[in-house]
Write a protein that holds these residues in place. Structure first.
Motif, short mmCIF file in Angstrom:
data_model
loop_
_atom_site.label_atom_id
_atom_site.label_comp_id
_atom_site.label_asym_id
_atom_site.label_seq_id
_atom_site.Cartn_x
_atom_site.Cartn_y
_atom_site.Cartn_z
N LEU A 33 -7.12 3.94 -0.15
CA LEU A 33 -5.88 3.29 0.28
C LEU A 33 -5.54 3.70 1.71
N TYR A 62 0.84 -1.22 0.00
CA TYR A 62 0.00 0.00 0.00
C TYR A 62 0.87 1.26 0.00
N LYS A 119 -8.81 7.03 -4.97
CA LYS A 119 -8.04 5.81 -4.67
C LYS A 119 -7.13 6.05 -3.46
#
Length: 674
Positions: free
Chosen positions: A501, A435, A497
């Motif tokens: 995340l 990540y 996103k």
């Protein structure tokens, strides 16, 4: 012939002829069958007629004839016409080499005159009077001992001496009593000396300068002949035997334990019917010695110097050999060798053994005392209390070991859980790293798109080139498409996103924190369990085990002390008995005391008959003294008489003993007397 037909005599002739012609050994059943087939040969298609006619009851005769044949066979064996041999299937019979049928014998054989066809049996036996020869010749001279048939009678046929370049000197012996007579110094005593030499004598009164050096005795027996040969100055003796019970070979006259050659005495004993080796008692202490011919031959092989002796003819010259001599005689009379008798120890040996036993017992008592002193220093206690404590500790130990097992199981479960959580934590760290890389990429994309939008906004503020730098021609400016809207849309997607995340990463971080906290909790619990096991439970178990060992050792100490006390008490009793043990009261072995009234009465009867027969001067009574074992005539000892009377009485004593053994003895030596 009516006195012959169908008699035992007629059957005897047919049995002898059957054995003579067939040359085979047959049982009495086979002999009866062969005889029956011979008589009724026509019925068996062997001849043209039956010798006893064609009576209608002839086959019913066989059982009766079978019994007659068995009776006849017994008589023929006793009369020495045929020999008997034991086999696993019973006795078989063969024609005696001296009892064969010849035409001359057939002409002379008639009922009532059968004594004339008895085979000649040349023998020297002082105890057999002439009127007893026929009975002795039919008395059955075989003995079966331990499954072995041995010769129980023998006789001398021929004595010969020879030497290099010397004419062989031969003495032939005839049936019955043989008397060697002649002038003085003509060699009469050499006959008995030669026989004694061939019996195995060490000393031989013979002049070696006369050139004779080889001595041979041909011995006949009911089974077959045996030849014994010996060289002068040699201990080796050569035996050539046709008798299956006596092996041919080299024997020795000087047998010792460990000798490679067999003893010549064994050959003579086998000829007398003694099949096995025996040991007899040789002294008052019951020591044993091998039975040999030399121990008793002086009773029958009576030399010139012995026949005059004042002491009993049955006693040996050496008084130390008396027990062995009379033990040998007792064996020949009864067959008893006192095999179960044990030797009696000498007093000094018994005393030495007693001292050794007492010393050993005292040493053991000292050792027990030392052990008891050492045991007293060790912890001990009441056995029942100790046993109760042991049982309690065993239960406590079992409980502690059970708790240890549970704690170890929990520790293993915690380790497994830590391992699983560590796996999850590792997986979360991997995802967060991924990540983080995406987050960095998204930030880069946002910066790039921002730069594009900013460029688009400031592009209109810039002047474009209207002249070509190469040709300096005029350039028409073209209207370019704007990327602002597209970049803004893409930037919006990336920001969304990024937000997602960040949320996911935040969740993973929270999960990792929870996992780390759980791992810390489990590790703390595991440390506590391990501490419980190592600091409390295992030391407790070890303490209990040590206590158990101590209690058990204390019990063993108590038991050992008790056992040692018992052994000490028993040993003290044994020591007391040994120290106060009385000397054995059993007297020395006295072989003469075993001779009972049967022997003395038998000898007295035979002496009485012999003295009457020879018409002994002023004879009234005779008896054998049970101490000296010598004859006492008319109440007077032999020693008061001169040499002639002594020689006469000694001869009569030997004759009476030979008769007694021939009639009553288990074995009967047939040895000459001169």
């Amino acid at each position: 012939m009516n006195d012959v037909f169908n008699t035992a005599f007629e059957i005897s002739l047919r049995v002898l002829l059957t054995l003579e012609v067939s040359g085979r050994k047959m049982s009495s059943d086979i002999l009866a069958a062969a005889d029956f087939i011979t008589i009724y040969g026509r019925d068996f298609k062997l001849s043209e007629k039956n010798l006893h006619g064609n009576n209608m009851y002839r086959f019913s005769e066989f059982p009766v004839r079978l019994e007659l044949v068995k009776e006849v066979v017994t008589t023929l064996v006793l009369d020495a016409f045929i020999t008997a041999e034991a086999t696993k299937d019973g006795f078989v019979y063969a024609i005696d080499t001296r009892g064969g049928i010849t035409p001359q014998k057939l002409k002379t054989i008639m009922p009532g005159n059968t004594a004339r066809c008895l085979p000649k049996r040349r023998r020297i036996c002082p105890g057999l009077r002439k009127e007893r020869r026929c009975r002795e010749s039919t008395s059955g001279r075989w003995r079966r001992l331990n499954g072995v048939i041995c010769v129980a009678d023998f006789y001398f046929k021929r004595l010969s001496i020879s030497g290099v370049g010397k004419e062989t000197s031969i003495v032939e012996f005839e049936e019955g009593l043989n008397i060697v007579f002649g002038p003085s110094d003509t060699g009469k005593n050499y006959v008995i000396e030669c026989i004694d030499f061939l019996f195995g004598a060490d000393k031989f009164r013979f002049d070696p300068t006369n050139g004779y050096d080889t001595f041979m005795l041909l011995v006949g027996s009911d089974k077959d002949d045996v030849t014994i040969e010996r060289k002068l100055n040699s201990k080796a003796m050569t035996v050539s035997s046709k008798c299956s019970d006596i092996e041919s070979g080299i024997y020795t006259a000087n047998w010792r334990k460990g000798s490679k050659k067999d003893d010549i005495s064994d050959v003579w004993l086998r000829l007398m019917g003694v099949a096995d080796k025996h040991e007899i008692i040789k002294n008052g202490r019951r020591d044993k010695i091998r039975l040999t011919l030399r121990q008793f031959s002086h009773m029958f092989l009576i030399k010139e110097t012995s026949v005059l002796q004042e002491s009993a003819i049955l006693s040996p010259i050496q008084s130390t050999a008396e027990t062995a001599a009379f033990s040998a005689l007792y064996f020949f009379i009864t067959g008893e060798d006192f095999a179960d008798s044990t030797a009696k120890e000498e007093k000094k040996i018994r005393e030495a053994k007693k001292k050794a036993v007492i010393a050993y017992m005292n040493a053991q008592l000292s050792e027990y005392a030392e052990k008891k002193a050492k045991l007293a220093e060790l912890p001990s206690g009441d056995e029942n209390f100790l046993q109760g404590e042991i049982e309690r500790m065993v239960e406590e130990l079992e409980d502690t070991e059970r708790r240890i097992a549970i704690a170890v199981g929990r520790s293993k479960a915690l380790v497994a859980e830590i391992y699983a959580l560590s796996g999850e934590l590792s997986e979360s760290n991997t995802l967060r790293a991924t990540y983080k890389e995406l987050l960095s990429q998204y930030h880069g994309d946002v910066q790039r798109l921002g730069n594009i939008v900013d460029g688009e906004y400031h592009r209109n503020d810039m002047e474009g080139n209207t002249t070509c730098p190469f040709c300096e021609g005029k350039i028409d400016p073209r209207k370019e498409e704007s990327y602002i809207e597209a970049s803004q849309a893409e930037l919006m997607k990336i920001r969304l996103k990024l937000e997602d995340l960040q949320v996911v990463d935040s969740d993973l971080a929270a999960k990792q924190s929870a996992i780390n906290r759980r791992i810390d909790e489990i590790s703390t619990e595991r440390s506590g369990v391990d501490d419980l096991i190592n600091s409390q439970l295992k030391p407790k178990a070890a303490t209990i085990k040590q206590a158990l060992t101590g209690y058990r050792f204390a019990i063993e100490i108590s038991k050992e002390a008790s056992v040692i006390g018992d052994m000490e008490g028993k040993l003290q009793q044994d020591l007391f008995r040994t120290m106060n043990e009385e000397e054995p009261t059993d007297s020395d072995f006295r072989i003469k005391s075993y001779y009972d009234t049967t022997f003395f009465k038998g000898m007295n009867d035979r002496l009485d008959a012999l003295l009457k027969k020879v018409q002994y001067e002023k004879y009234s009574s005779v008896h054998v003294n049970n101490s000296s074992f010598d004859m006492v005539v008319n109440g007077q000892d032999k020693m008061i008489h001169g040499k002639g009377y002594r020689a006469f009485q000694n001869t009569i004593m030997a004759l009476a003993l030979a008769e007694f053994l021939a009639e009553k003895g288990t074995y009967a030596p047939s040895i000459p007397d001169y």
